[in-house]
Motif scaffolding. Sequence first.
Motif, short mmCIF file in Angstrom:
data_model
loop_
_atom_site.label_atom_id
_atom_site.label_comp_id
_atom_site.label_asym_id
_atom_site.label_seq_id
_atom_site.Cartn_x
_atom_site.Cartn_y
_atom_site.Cartn_z
N SER A 25 34.79 19.68 0.58
CA SER A 25 33.86 20.46 1.40
C SER A 25 34.31 20.47 2.86
N VAL A 26 34.88 19.38 3.32
CA VAL A 26 35.41 19.33 4.69
C VAL A 26 36.57 20.31 4.83
N ILE A 27 37.47 20.33 3.87
CA ILE A 27 38.61 21.25 3.90
C ILE A 27 38.12 22.69 3.86
N ASP A 28 37.18 22.98 2.97
CA ASP A 28 36.62 24.34 2.89
C ASP A 28 35.98 24.76 4.20
N LEU A 36 40.85 27.45 10.32
CA LEU A 36 42.08 26.67 10.42
C LEU A 36 42.90 26.82 9.15
N LEU A 37 44.20 26.83 9.31
CA LEU A 37 45.11 26.82 8.17
C LEU A 37 45.67 25.41 8.10
N LEU A 38 45.10 24.60 7.23
CA LEU A 38 45.51 23.20 7.13
C LEU A 38 46.82 23.08 6.39
N GLU A 39 47.68 22.23 6.90
CA GLU A 39 48.98 21.97 6.28
C GLU A 39 48.98 20.56 5.73
N GLY A 40 49.27 20.42 4.46
CA GLY A 40 49.26 19.12 3.80
C GLY A 40 50.27 18.14 4.35
N ASN A 41 51.34 18.63 4.94
CA ASN A 41 52.37 17.73 5.47
C ASN A 41 52.18 17.47 6.97
N ASN A 42 51.10 17.95 7.55
CA ASN A 42 50.80 17.72 8.96
C ASN A 42 49.84 16.54 9.06
N PHE A 43 50.33 15.42 9.57
CA PHE A 43 49.51 14.21 9.60
C PHE A 43 48.32 14.31 10.54
N PHE A 48 42.68 13.99 10.42
CA PHE A 48 41.39 14.55 10.85
C PHE A 48 40.47 14.75 9.65
N VAL A 49 41.01 15.29 8.55
CA VAL A 49 40.21 15.47 7.35
C VAL A 49 39.70 14.13 6.84
N VAL A 50 40.55 13.11 6.85
CA VAL A 50 40.14 11.77 6.42
C VAL A 50 39.00 11.24 7.29
N ASP A 51 39.17 11.33 8.61
CA ASP A 51 38.14 10.82 9.52
C ASP A 51 36.84 11.61 9.43
N TYR A 52 36.96 12.92 9.29
CA TYR A 52 35.77 13.77 9.17
C TYR A 52 35.04 13.47 7.85
N ALA A 53 35.77 13.36 6.76
CA ALA A 53 35.16 13.06 5.47
C ALA A 53 34.53 11.66 5.48
N HIS A 75 38.18 20.57 18.31
CA HIS A 75 38.42 21.56 19.36
C HIS A 75 39.92 21.73 19.61
N ASN A 76 40.64 20.62 19.68
CA ASN A 76 42.09 20.69 19.89
C ASN A 76 42.81 21.37 18.72
N LEU A 77 42.38 21.09 17.50
CA LEU A 77 42.99 21.74 16.33
C LEU A 77 42.76 23.25 16.39
N ILE A 78 41.56 23.66 16.75
CA ILE A 78 41.23 25.08 16.84
C ILE A 78 42.05 25.74 17.95
N LEU A 79 42.15 25.09 19.10
CA LEU A 79 42.95 25.64 20.21
C LEU A 79 44.41 25.76 19.81
N HIS A 80 44.92 24.73 19.17
CA HIS A 80 46.33 24.75 18.76
C HIS A 80 46.60 25.86 17.74
N ALA A 81 45.66 26.07 16.83
CA ALA A 81 45.83 27.11 15.80
C ALA A 81 45.81 28.49 16.41
N GLY A 82 45.12 28.64 17.54
CA GLY A 82 45.01 29.95 18.18
C GLY A 82 46.20 30.33 19.04
N ARG A 83 47.09 29.38 19.27
CA ARG A 83 48.26 29.66 20.10
C ARG A 83 49.27 30.48 19.34
N SER A 84 49.91 31.36 20.05
CA SER A 84 51.00 32.12 19.41
C SER A 84 52.30 31.36 19.65
N PRO A 85 53.20 31.39 18.66
CA PRO A 85 54.46 30.67 18.81
C PRO A 85 55.28 31.22 19.99
#
Length: 86
Positions: A25-28, A36-43, A48-53, A75-85
Motif C-alpha cells: 500500500s505504501v508503494i501504491d 513517484l517511479l520507484l526503482e528497486g535498485n535505488n537504496f 524510504f519505503v521500509v521506514d514509511y511502512a 518531499h526530497n524524493l518528489i523534488l528529485h523525481a521532478g528534475r529533468s536530466p
Amino acid sequence: MKLVKARLGIMSAVRDYYLTAIAKSVIDELEDEKGLLLEGNNFNHLLFVVDYATWRYQSRDESGAMPRHLQFRLHNLILHAGRSPT
C-alpha cells in the motif's frame, strides 16, 4: 518485506501477510498518488519505503501526522523525481 521485519525486530512469519499489505500500500501510494517511479535498485527509495511502512505499522492505532523526517524525505524524493536530466 524482510527489511521491514528486520527494522521492527520481528523474526516470525505470523505478521507477514499484514506487513506485505502495508508495504504494497505504501508503494501504491507513492506511485499512484505521489507520482513517484520507484526503482528497486535505488537504496534511497527502498529505505524510504521500509521506514514509511514501519511507521505505518507502528502507528496503526494512532491518528497522528507523518513524522517530520519522513515528510522531509518524501518531499526530497518528489523534488528529485521532478528534475529533468542534465
